[in-house]
Scaffold this motif. Structure first.
Motif, short mmCIF file in Angstrom:
data_model
loop_
_atom_site.label_atom_id
_atom_site.label_comp_id
_atom_site.label_asym_id
_atom_site.label_seq_id
_atom_site.Cartn_x
_atom_site.Cartn_y
_atom_site.Cartn_z
N TYR A 312 -24.71 -43.24 -37.49
CA TYR A 312 -24.26 -43.60 -38.79
C TYR A 312 -22.97 -42.89 -39.14
O TYR A 312 -22.80 -42.86 -40.39
N VAL A 313 -22.22 -42.00 -38.35
CA VAL A 313 -21.27 -41.50 -38.48
C VAL A 313 -20.22 -41.99 -39.36
O VAL A 313 -19.58 -41.62 -40.29
N GLU A 314 -19.91 -43.41 -38.95
CA GLU A 314 -19.00 -44.05 -39.53
C GLU A 314 -19.01 -44.36 -40.92
O GLU A 314 -18.30 -44.57 -41.89
N GLU A 315 -20.49 -44.77 -41.31
CA GLU A 315 -20.92 -44.85 -42.84
C GLU A 315 -20.63 -43.76 -43.55
O GLU A 315 -19.88 -43.70 -44.67
N LEU A 316 -21.01 -42.65 -43.05
CA LEU A 316 -20.80 -41.29 -43.73
C LEU A 316 -19.46 -41.12 -44.05
O LEU A 316 -18.93 -40.75 -45.21
N ILE A 317 -18.55 -41.39 -43.06
CA ILE A 317 -17.01 -41.17 -43.07
C ILE A 317 -16.53 -41.93 -44.29
O ILE A 317 -15.74 -41.68 -45.03
N THR A 318 -17.14 -43.15 -44.36
CA THR A 318 -16.61 -44.18 -45.45
C THR A 318 -17.03 -43.62 -46.83
O THR A 318 -16.24 -43.64 -47.83
N THR A 319 -18.34 -43.32 -46.78
CA THR A 319 -18.84 -42.60 -47.97
C THR A 319 -18.27 -41.46 -48.60
O THR A 319 -17.83 -41.40 -49.57
N ALA A 320 -17.88 -40.47 -47.53
CA ALA A 320 -17.28 -39.40 -47.95
C ALA A 320 -15.79 -39.63 -48.48
O ALA A 320 -15.26 -39.09 -49.44
N HIS A 321 -15.27 -40.72 -47.78
CA HIS A 321 -13.78 -41.01 -48.14
C HIS A 321 -13.73 -41.59 -49.53
O HIS A 321 -12.89 -41.08 -50.58
N SER A 322 -14.67 -42.46 -49.73
CA SER A 322 -14.79 -42.93 -51.12
C SER A 322 -15.04 -41.82 -52.09
O SER A 322 -14.69 -42.12 -53.41
N LEU A 323 -16.02 -41.08 -51.88
CA LEU A 323 -16.36 -39.98 -52.91
C LEU A 323 -15.22 -39.32 -53.16
O LEU A 323 -14.88 -38.75 -54.53
N PHE A 324 -14.47 -39.04 -52.29
CA PHE A 324 -13.07 -38.22 -52.31
C PHE A 324 -12.28 -39.07 -53.32
O PHE A 324 -11.52 -38.34 -54.19
N CYS A 325 -12.04 -40.18 -53.11
CA CYS A 325 -11.24 -41.19 -54.00
C CYS A 325 -11.92 -41.15 -55.52
O CYS A 325 -10.98 -41.12 -56.34
N LYS A 326 -12.98 -41.32 -55.45
CA LYS A 326 -13.72 -41.50 -57.01
C LYS A 326 -13.69 -40.14 -57.81
O LYS A 326 -13.45 -40.17 -58.72
N TYR A 327 -13.96 -39.03 -56.91
CA TYR A 327 -14.24 -37.89 -57.57
C TYR A 327 -13.01 -36.55 -56.84
O TYR A 327 -13.61 -35.84 -56.24
N PRO A 328 -11.88 -36.99 -57.08
CA PRO A 328 -10.82 -36.08 -56.16
C PRO A 328 -11.23 -34.40 -56.84
O PRO A 328 -11.62 -34.47 -57.80
N PRO A 329 -11.01 -33.45 -56.24
CA PRO A 329 -11.12 -32.06 -56.36
C PRO A 329 -10.63 -31.83 -57.79
O PRO A 329 -11.16 -31.02 -58.41
N GLU A 330 -9.39 -32.47 -58.21
CA GLU A 330 -8.96 -31.99 -59.31
C GLU A 330 -9.61 -32.55 -60.48
O GLU A 330 -9.54 -31.86 -61.66
N LYS A 331 -10.50 -33.37 -60.35
CA LYS A 331 -11.35 -34.06 -61.51
C LYS A 331 -12.53 -33.29 -61.65
O LYS A 331 -13.26 -33.62 -62.39
N LEU A 332 -13.09 -32.51 -60.29
CA LEU A 332 -14.35 -31.76 -60.69
C LEU A 332 -14.07 -30.54 -61.76
O LEU A 332 -13.43 -29.63 -61.34
N ALA A 333 -15.28 -30.47 -62.57
CA ALA A 333 -14.93 -29.65 -63.46
C ALA A 333 -15.45 -28.27 -63.24
O ALA A 333 -16.00 -28.14 -62.12
#
Ligand SMILES: Nc1nc2c(ncn2[C@@H]2O[C@H](COP(=O)(O)OP(=O)(O)OP(=O)(O)O)[C@@H](O)[C@H]2O)c(=O)[nH]1
Ligand SMILES: [Mg+2]
Lengths: 422, 246
Positions: A312-333
């Motif tokens: 399920y590595v492809e699924e994890l990649i998709t999840t990681a990528h969307s986590l990044f888009c949703k919560y980009p580093p600049e937005k993490l407090a």
């Protein structure tokens, strides 16, 4: 023919996996259905390979498209494409560095190595790196590769005295070496060290610690209940340390999965390995929540990556990528903010991205190099990797091959990556 | 997973004590080998560089008490210990300081390790009593020995640590290794029993120091209590729990 042979040996350990998977999945969708899917996937991948090749040949190289294709399912698919695209993703001119390499490998270099403060540690770690080589590889071949591995690492360290070696760096280096061969691996590793790995290579681990500290805020945003559990258990984030600093090379058993992740991380942000870690932890939430809320238990559970991750590595990649888009580093407090200001890897990233836009395709670079050679005459001889395919080492041969051939890879790669797409 | 499921029920009834023992020392001294040896009984043919921390577990029975030893194996490279490993000094029951008898540097580094351990505030003075042990490894490499037993013993005495020289590689020394851990466990169980009493009580008798040391055939120091301990443990001897090293 020789080419075929070396590729076979390179892939043979992957084929085993493939046979196993085929059997299992054969039961599920038998006969015609499976065959249909097989051909559909083949044509899809064939199309993808063509698009990657087109992007590589555009002038300037179409880095944006290359990135998208690298991130999307199956990544770069073949060893050949990895050599070419990784080079572009790291802004390395494969035709320039190769001319500089051959002067080395003499005694003065060795002496320099011996005097280097990390010489002993590098050897200690490389000597214990057996597991990173295909199990059925002959011992003599493995030893020769281990010698190359030491050279790759030491060259980068000697060239960049402000970079500090860390245990785990050898896991990154070996991954590159096994894919692209000694010389190209040196150039790629150097670029990675100055960019993606830069923060890990400071004198202390302070920045690495801060980088790891992103893990909790990401999980907190995406799955507050889980993060609350993790915080209560006091597990910290050291369980993810080797994930981050080796890009999962140290913990994954399946080489194909490791290089797939390298595709993904090379095409994205230096913090992406942390997002991937978050995706992995979130995926295992049931395991975590049903266990004891206690530090050693949780540490133990999480620090071991599940054996079936390749499925399920492809699924994890998709999840990681969307986590990044949703919560980009600049937005993490919180504490992570400070890191963003201090990080060299992150600061350099934007500039690095701009530099990537201005690369010439290999056809132009090759041409340019030929012209240069007319002036500097016999310098062409000095690059054994690109001149003599009869060299003893398979992996350097692989590098020669990857830079010259594009056709005929289909059959081979169908075998090697079948496990993913049937 | 790493909890022995077969035993789970019986352990609910009988209380189980968990002890966390941390091994520290330079890279390459054999920390992973020691943890592996004790947890599985075998010398690992291959180890890898340890990144971060990892632990191994083994259950024992000592004088009717069920105990679980968690052996925390740490990364040796300096950069890791300064920023990560210190986090794991907390709440440890005992610390093993390890060096390689063939490498002077790893022996000299022990003062730094000790200092650091003290510096982070987890020394005896505030946590009551955390036993410290010193172990010199790779005794099988007789001809490569650099650190003499005398030198090491002096250092150990100075810091009030029991000291052993072992080889994790040599099968015959498995017994020595077991006896070290059993002795330690004994001490830990004992001091925990007295935990609620004033600290003076807990420091009075430590089995390790009380026992007279005797030289064995192999020239290694052993504690005289070893035999008894092994016997106590006999019923449970094969009940080993290990965690794969990563
Ligand atoms: N001859 C001999 N070799 C040993 C012995 N114990 C360990 N080794 C070897 O020493 C090397 C290092 O052992 P490890 O246990 O990996 O060292 P470590 O202390 O865990 O190192 P880091 O994880 O880097 O901190 C390995 O190659 C072992 O095989 C021993 O008793 N005798
Ligand atoms: Mg280790």
């Amino acid at each position: 023919m020789a080419r075929q042979e070396m590729l076979n040996s390179h892939y043979s350990y992957k084929k085993k996996v493939y046979v196993g998977k085929m059997k299992r999945q054969g039961n599920q969708n038998s006969g015609i259905m499976a065959q249909m899917m097989y051909y559909m996937s083949e044509s899809r991948l064939r199309g993808k390979i063509r698009r990657i090749t087109d992007a590589l040949e555009a002038d300037p190289v179409d880095v944006q498209t290359l990135k998208e294709l690298t991130i999307s399912a199956d990544g770069l698919i073949t060893v050949d494409l990895r050599c070419k695209v990784w080079t572009k993703l790291l802004n390395v001119n494969a035709f320039e560095f190769s001319r500089n390499q051959a002067k080395k490998k003499d005694n003065s270099e060795l002496k320099q190595f011996h005097e280097h403060k990390y010489w002993r540690q590098v050897n200690l770690d490389v000597d214990r790196s057996h597991r990173r080589f295909p199990a059925e590889m002959r011992a003599s071949r493995r030893r020769s590769l281990q010698e190359q591995l030491v050279r790759v690492i030491m060259r980068v360290l000697c060239q960049n005295q402000d970079l500090h070696y860390y245990q785990g760096y050898h896991d990154v280096a070996v991954t590159l070496l096994l894919v692209v061969g000694e010389d190209l691996a040196t150039a790629l590793l150097e670029q990675m060290s100055l960019h993606q790995l830069r923060d890990f290579m400071e004198g202390t681990m302070e920045k690495t610690t801060k980088m790891l500290a992103f893990l909790h805020p990401i999980i907190e945003e995406a799955d507050p209940e889980l993060d609350d559990f993790l915080i209560r258990s006091e597990v910290g984030q050291v369980f993810a340390l080797s994930w981050l600093i080796t890009w999962y090379g140290h913990v994954l058993k399946d080489f194909a999965t490791i290089v797939r992740l390298y595709d993904f991380f090379l095409a994205t942000h230096p913090l992406m390995p942390v997002y991937f870690g978050a995706a992995l932890v979130i995926r295992r939430r049931t395991d975590v929540l049903s266990g004891e809320c206690e530090m050693s238990f949780v540490h133990h559970l999480l620090s071991r990556v599940p054996d079936d991750l390749p499925d399920y590595v492809e699924e994890l990649i998709t999840t990681a990528h969307s986590l990044f888009c949703k919560y980009p580093p600049e937005k993490l407090a919180g504490a992570v903010e400070r890191y963003l200001k201090e990080s060299m890897a992150v600061a350099k990233h934007k500039q690095f991205l701009r530099e990537l836009e201005d690369q010439r395709p290999d056809s132009v670079l090759r041409q340019r190099r030929k012209q240069l050679a007319l002036y500097t005459n016999n310098e062409l001889e000095v690059s054994p990797n690109f001149q003599s395919p009869n060299q003893t080492n398979t992996y350097t041969k692989l590098a020669v091959w990857t830079l010259t051939a594009t056709v005929g890879t289909m059959a081979l790669y169908v075998l090697s990556s079948a496990k993913r797409w049937i | 997973m790493f909890y022995d499921t077969v035993d789970e029920e019986s352990e609910r009834e009988v209380t189980e004590q968990v002890f966390k023992i941390i091994i520290i020392g330079d890279s390459g001294v054999g920390k992973t080998c020691l943890a592996h040896r004790f947890a599985t009984g075998k010398f690992p043919e291959r180890t890898e560089a340890t990144i971060g921390v990892d632990f191994w577990e083994r259950k024992l029975q000592l004088n009717g008490t069920n105990i679980r030893l968690q052996i925390w194996d740490t990364a040796g490279q300096e950069r890791f210990r300064k920023s990560m490993v210190v986090h794991y000094y907390r709440n440890v029951s005992a610390v093993i300081f390890m060096y390689d008898i063939t490498r002077e540097g790893s022996f000299r580094a022990l003062s730094t390790w000790l200092q650091e351990y003290g510096h982070y505030g987890f020394d005896e003075s505030d946590t009551g009593e955390v036993p410290k042990l010193m172990i010199g490894n790779k005794c099988d490499l007789i001809h490569e020995r650099i650190v003499s037993s005398n030198q090491a013993r002096k250092f150990a005495d100075l810091h009030n640590m029991p000291m052993w020289e072992i080889s994790t590689k040599n099968d015959e020394e498995l017994e020595t290794i077991e006896s070290i851990f059993l002795t330690l466990s004994h001490k830990l169980v004992k001091s925990r029993t007295f935990m609620d009493r004033p600290p003076r009580y807990t420091t009075v008798d430590s089995s390790t120091e009380q026992s007279t040391r005797s030289r064995t055939k192999s020239g290694k120091f052993r504690t005289s209590q070893k035999k008894i301990k092994l016997k106590n443990d006999s019923g449970n001897h094969k009940k080993k729990n290990c965690c794969e090293s990563s």
